[in-house]
Design a protein around this motif. Structure first.
Motif, mmCIF file in Angstrom:
data_model
loop_
_atom_site.group_PDB
_atom_site.id
_atom_site.type_symbol
_atom_site.label_atom_id
_atom_site.label_comp_id
_atom_site.label_asym_id
_atom_site.label_seq_id
_atom_site.Cartn_x
_atom_site.Cartn_y
_atom_site.Cartn_z
ATOM 1 N N VAL A 120 67.642 24.960 -33.548
ATOM 2 C CA VAL A 120 66.797 24.921 -34.747
ATOM 3 C C VAL A 120 67.659 24.523 -35.940
ATOM 4 N N THR A 121 67.259 23.497 -36.682
ATOM 5 C CA THR A 121 68.058 23.003 -37.803
ATOM 6 C C THR A 121 67.282 23.093 -39.113
ATOM 7 N N LEU A 122 68.013 23.208 -40.214
ATOM 8 C CA LEU A 122 67.439 23.355 -41.546
ATOM 9 C C LEU A 122 67.867 22.188 -42.420
ATOM 10 N N THR A 123 66.913 21.591 -43.124
ATOM 11 C CA THR A 123 67.202 20.492 -44.039
ATOM 12 C C THR A 123 66.524 20.765 -45.371
ATOM 13 N N SER A 124 67.258 20.625 -46.468
ATOM 14 C CA SER A 124 66.686 20.855 -47.792
ATOM 15 C C SER A 124 65.654 19.791 -48.133
ATOM 16 N N VAL A 125 64.517 20.227 -48.620
ATOM 17 C CA VAL A 125 63.500 19.333 -49.166
ATOM 18 C C VAL A 125 63.584 19.366 -50.686
ATOM 19 N N VAL A 126 63.527 20.555 -51.258
ATOM 20 C CA VAL A 126 63.810 20.781 -52.672
ATOM 21 C C VAL A 126 64.849 21.885 -52.708
ATOM 22 N N SER A 127 66.039 21.584 -53.214
ATOM 23 C CA SER A 127 67.171 22.487 -53.023
ATOM 24 C C SER A 127 67.340 23.525 -54.111
ATOM 25 N N SER A 128 66.696 23.371 -55.241
ATOM 26 C CA SER A 128 66.876 24.337 -56.320
ATOM 27 C C SER A 128 65.581 24.458 -57.099
ATOM 28 N N VAL A 129 64.882 25.565 -56.887
ATOM 29 C CA VAL A 129 63.583 25.792 -57.501
ATOM 30 C C VAL A 129 63.686 26.981 -58.445
ATOM 31 N N ASN A 130 63.202 26.813 -59.661
ATOM 32 C CA ASN A 130 63.181 27.932 -60.598
ATOM 33 C C ASN A 130 62.044 28.876 -60.248
ATOM 34 N N GLY A 131 62.336 30.187 -60.249
ATOM 35 C CA GLY A 131 61.304 31.164 -59.954
ATOM 36 C C GLY A 131 61.061 31.333 -58.473
ATOM 37 N N GLN A 132 60.048 32.120 -58.150
ATOM 38 C CA GLN A 132 59.677 32.408 -56.768
ATOM 39 C C GLN A 132 58.643 31.403 -56.290
ATOM 40 N N ILE A 133 58.781 30.993 -55.019
ATOM 41 C CA ILE A 133 57.731 30.186 -54.388
ATOM 42 C C ILE A 133 56.779 31.170 -53.719
ATOM 43 N N ASN A 134 55.673 31.427 -54.371
ATOM 44 C CA ASN A 134 54.731 32.434 -53.885
ATOM 45 C C ASN A 134 53.448 31.836 -53.342
ATOM 46 N N THR A 135 53.250 30.535 -53.496
ATOM 47 C CA THR A 135 52.019 29.910 -53.014
ATOM 48 C C THR A 135 52.217 29.385 -51.595
ATOM 49 N N PRO A 136 51.136 29.203 -50.851
ATOM 50 C CA PRO A 136 51.258 28.527 -49.552
ATOM 51 C C PRO A 136 51.771 27.097 -49.730
ATOM 52 N N ILE A 137 52.444 26.575 -48.699
ATOM 53 C CA ILE A 137 52.797 25.155 -48.663
ATOM 54 C C ILE A 137 51.600 24.411 -48.075
ATOM 55 N N THR A 138 51.072 23.453 -48.807
ATOM 56 C CA THR A 138 49.958 22.648 -48.291
ATOM 57 C C THR A 138 50.393 21.185 -48.227
ATOM 58 N N ARG A 139 49.755 20.422 -47.371
ATOM 59 C CA ARG A 139 50.114 19.010 -47.218
ATOM 60 C C ARG A 139 48.880 18.124 -47.148
ATOM 61 N N TYR A 140 48.936 17.004 -47.894
ATOM 62 C CA TYR A 140 47.900 15.987 -47.850
ATOM 63 C C TYR A 140 48.592 14.628 -47.838
ATOM 64 N N GLY A 141 48.424 13.887 -46.744
ATOM 65 C CA GLY A 141 49.098 12.611 -46.610
ATOM 66 C C GLY A 141 50.598 12.786 -46.576
ATOM 67 N N ASP A 142 51.294 12.032 -47.407
ATOM 68 C CA ASP A 142 52.753 12.074 -47.438
ATOM 69 C C ASP A 142 53.303 13.149 -48.364
ATOM 70 N N TYR A 143 52.435 13.997 -48.931
ATOM 71 C CA TYR A 143 52.892 14.933 -49.947
ATOM 72 C C TYR A 143 52.654 16.387 -49.544
ATOM 73 N N ILE A 144 53.607 17.225 -49.905
ATOM 74 C CA ILE A 144 53.383 18.663 -49.843
ATOM 75 C C ILE A 144 53.299 19.188 -51.271
ATOM 76 N N TYR A 145 52.613 20.336 -51.423
ATOM 77 C CA TYR A 145 52.357 20.924 -52.737
ATOM 78 C C TYR A 145 52.672 22.409 -52.706
ATOM 79 N N PHE A 146 53.233 22.910 -53.802
ATOM 80 C CA PHE A 146 53.470 24.342 -53.952
ATOM 81 C C PHE A 146 53.729 24.644 -55.424
#
Length: 568
Positions: free
Chosen positions: A302-328
């Motif tokens: 199992v490998t880990l790759t950064s998508v967004v490496s430094s986010v301010n605050g907590q990521i508390n929302t679900p990860i959703t995806r539409y087409g080529d984009y994810i949203y949070f």
């Protein structure tokens, strides 16, 4: 150790293609995102109407706290086997963890678990399972993973000889980082740590900072230790345990003296044979990570790759995806934060954010309708952003224009393809409809019996009416499930179940509702909608916040003790 990951991945991919036809007729077989589908409407086929088998799996790596399994797992059925993927907090010593569970086995078990963040913290973001790419996107606290901290293959260790992994050229986000190093030390046919005799030493140094020296002993300290003897069961093709792998699971905070061109060095010496199987390093920043190799039979694949490496605050929302984009979205104590659109195709992680006048985003997952993305926020706000130019729109719909006590929007938006539905903490269920320009227009709202963070679940009835199920709560002792029936312009509210706080979304299947309770004796429940009676309950243990997922007739949910319950 098993090394059949690549062959197994091919077989699983083929089996997965076949499984769609085999099960789609009568049971929902995949739950890849919050609410099970792109519309976030938690309606499935084939959920269990009797709890004939209930298995509790203790995922904890030591410690305790309020921050256990606080989101909804994602699930899939491959061939005839159903798996759940669970993001949870491994508490103070082992940080965030992602575990894969075989739910179909006679006794469900952990296939693998992987550390995905640096230290303890609430993991409130439901992952996104990309079944086509065979990967999972997770949003975790304290979780920045450096892409180039990896080893191509295990480093073999011979008795008395140091094995060293050195990774140079690192650009650090922070001086304080956490290093995770699983060191494989052997296999036994029975579960008995007493047979483990291999001991040794380890040294970790980062960026010229002070070296950390560890003594690896089979008699480990009960508290304050920086490693743990980890036992991983192995299984044959029938799901029967056939042995146990053992690891020194080293997990230590290391401080660098420089953030640029830093070098990470790990040296391990054993008095027996073994191998350094992988290396991960985490910064104390929120991050979105792509988890690949999910078809592996153990965590080394199992490998880990950064998508967004430094986010301010907590990521508390679900990860959703539409087409080529994810949203949070992110949250930090009711201060202005960001909502993200990230392009993930071809590993090209391009980020846009919406900032502006907002109070942060908590549990408020996004939904696509037409050419816009919609999501709620604190202070009673409803946002809409064009997909093609995300972040360009500063407008906001204020629910306080309709109800001054609207409260925070802490539910994900659900849509039926025409309307947007969500709840707010002012005790309201809302319905909006976008106009031709994508601007949400108020249709109606009703007052619920209590505060709600529950994403609505909508069912079209045979008589032409619509039923919308929502949870509600008052503190940690009262609440329940209500149903709002819509017939033309008439809306009536009835209570399906009461007597316990329900903060999660409601799962609906064939005339039954499923939910768990965020109480000191929290449990999972199934109620018959028509008779308003309890059909089964499972796992009465502690606070259960996140909600249920279901695939192939199997329901899973977790609680703050890191117990995952599998009901079938």
């Amino acid at each position: 150790m098993k090394r059949t990951s690549r062959v197994l991945a091919i077989l699983l991919a083929l089996a997965m293609l076949l499984s769609v036809t085999a099960f789609a007729a009568d049971k929902t077989t995949v739950w890849p995102v919050y609410g099970s589908n792109a519309n976030h409407n938690s309606v499935v086929d084939g959920a269990p109407t009797s709890a004939t088998s209930v298995t509790g799996i203790d995922l904890s790596n030591g410690g305790s706290g309020w921050d256990g399994i606080d989101n909804v797992p994602v699930m899939e059925t491959v061939g005839e086997t159903t798996y759940a993927y669970v993001l949870y907090d491994g508490y103070s010593r082992y940080g965030g963890q992602l575990a894969k569970i075989n739910c179909s086995a006679a006794t469900p078990y952990v296939v693998w678990r992987k550390q995905v963040s640096a230290a303890a913290g609430f993991q409130l973001s439901t992952p996104y399972l990309d079944t086509a790419d065979r990967a999972i996107y997770i949003g975790a606290s304290n979780a920045s993973v450096y892409n180039n901290v990896a080893i191509s293959s295990p480093v073999a260790l011979t008795a008395g000889t140091a094995g060293t992994v050195t990774i140079g050229g690192l650009s650090l986000l922070t001086a304080a980082n956490r290093v995770s190093v699983p060191v494989y030390v052997g296999h036994t046919s029975v579960a008995d740590r007493g047979t483990l005799t291999t001991e040794g030493t380890a040294t970790i140094q980062l960026g010229g900072g002070t070296a950390v020296n560890l003594t690896l002993s089979t008699t480990q300290a009960s508290s304050g230790t920086t490693y743990k003897i980890y036992e991983q069961a192995t299984y044959d093709a029938t799901g029967t345990v056939n042995g146990y792998d053992y690891y020194y699971y080293i997990n230590h905070s290391v401080t660098a003296s420089s953030l640029t061109d830093a070098t990470l060095s790990i040296s391990v010496t054993l008095n027996g044979t073994g191998s350094i199987t992988s290396v991960s390093m985490f910064a104390n920043k929120g991050a979105v990570t792509k988890v690949s190799g999910i078809d592996s039979t153990d965590a080394s694949g199992v490998t880990l790759t950064s998508v967004v490496s430094s986010v301010n605050g907590q990521i508390n929302t679900p990860i959703t995806r539409y087409g080529d984009y994810i949203y949070f979205g992110t949250w930090s104590g009711n201060t202005a934060m960001q909502y993200y659109q990230v392009k993930v195709s071809d590993s090209n992680f391009t980020t846009k954010t919406m900032t502006g006048n907002n109070a942060g985003f908590y549990w408020a997952g996004a939904v696509k309708l037409g050419n816009y993305i919609y999501f709620g926020g604190d202070s009673g706000n409803l946002y809409y952003q064009p997909i093609s130019n995300f972040g360009s729109n500063d407008d906001v719909v204020a629910l306080t224009d309709e109800a001054s006590d609207a409260g925070n929007v802490r539910s994900t938006i659900m849509t039926d393809g025409t309307y947007l539905y969500f709840t707010s903490q002012g005790k309201y269920l809302w319905c909006y409809k976008p106009d031709r320009d994508g601007i949400p227009e108020h249709q109606w709202h009703v007052q619920l019996a209590g505060t709600s963070t529950s994403t609505p679940t909508l069912v079209q009835n045979s008589d032409g009416t619509t039923s919308i199920y929502t949870g509600y709560y008052s503190g940690f002792s009262a609440g329940g499930v209500q149903v709002t029936t819509v017939s033309g312009s008439t809306r009536t509210i009835d209570t399906v179940a009461s007597g316990f706080p329900v903060q999660c979304s409601i799962l609906y299947s064939d005339g039954y509702v499923y939910f768990n309770t965020n109480a000191s004796d929290g449990a999972g429940y199934c109620f018959n909608v028509a008779t308003k009676t309890q059909v089964w309950t499972a796992g009465s243990d502690t606070y259960a916040l996140g909600g249920m997922a279901c695939a192939n007739g199997i329901v899973v949910f977790g609680n703050d003790h890191d117990m995952l319950y599998v009901v079938k």
